[in-house]
Design a protein around this motif. Structure first.
Motif, PDB file in Angstrom:
ATOM      1  N   THR A 112       0.193  -1.618   0.033  1.00 17.11           N
ATOM      2  CA  THR A 112       0.379   0.108  -0.377  1.00 17.11           C
ATOM      3  C   THR A 112       0.508   1.446  -0.486  1.00 17.11           C
ATOM      4  N   GLN A 113       0.026   2.578   0.133  1.00 18.26           N
ATOM      5  CA  GLN A 113       1.091   3.599   0.267  1.00 18.26           C
ATOM      6  C   GLN A 113       2.060   4.098   1.289  1.00 18.26           C
TER       7      GLN A 113
ATOM      8  N   GLN B 131       4.931   1.165   0.724  1.00 20.22           N
ATOM      9  CA  GLN B 131       5.536   2.143   0.159  1.00 20.22           C
ATOM     10  C   GLN B 131       6.762   3.223   0.839  1.00 20.22           C
ATOM     11  N   GLU B 132       6.096   3.712   1.849  1.00 26.10           N
ATOM     12  CA  GLU B 132       6.446   4.493   2.445  1.00 26.10           C
ATOM     13  C   GLU B 132       7.392   4.008   3.652  1.00 26.10           C
TER      14      GLU B 132
END
Length: 104
Positions: free
Chosen positions: A83-84, A87-88
């Motif tokens: 998910t975002q 990813q972060e």
């Protein structure tokens, strides 16, 4: 310790609890390349047992770091992707990978 720093420390401790589990960092590293099926993940990380891979994927999904997508082809396939939020975290872990390459 001030009242303001306690919530921050609790969040940091929780983050270290998540990434400190064996295999989590490698799973995230592999998924940074893009979505993968269970069998692909197991092939790329062969020392990771299927049982432990399944357990870690469920944990990461529960934390909101990855998503599980069922693809209704024949045969039915399941893909895992970051998910975002994942990813972060993966981007932050890249700094650790850089450090490891340089110093270990």
């Amino acid at each position: 310790m001030t009242q303001e720093i306690r919530p921050l420390l609790a969040k940091v401790e929780h983050a270290y609890h998540i990434v400190g589990k064996k295999w989590v960092n490698l799973i995230i590293h592999v998924l940074m390349e893009g979505p993968k099926r269970f069998s692909e993940l197991h092939t790329i990380i062969p020392d990771l047992s299927k049982r432990m891979l399944n357990e870690r994927l469920k944990e990461l999904e529960g934390c909101g770091l990855l998503s599980r997508t069922v693809i209704p082809d024949r045969p039915v396939r399941t893909e895992y992707s970051l998910t975002q939020k994942g990813q972060e975290l993966g981007a932050a872990l890249c700094h650790v990978e850089d450090w490891a390459v340089k110093w270990l």
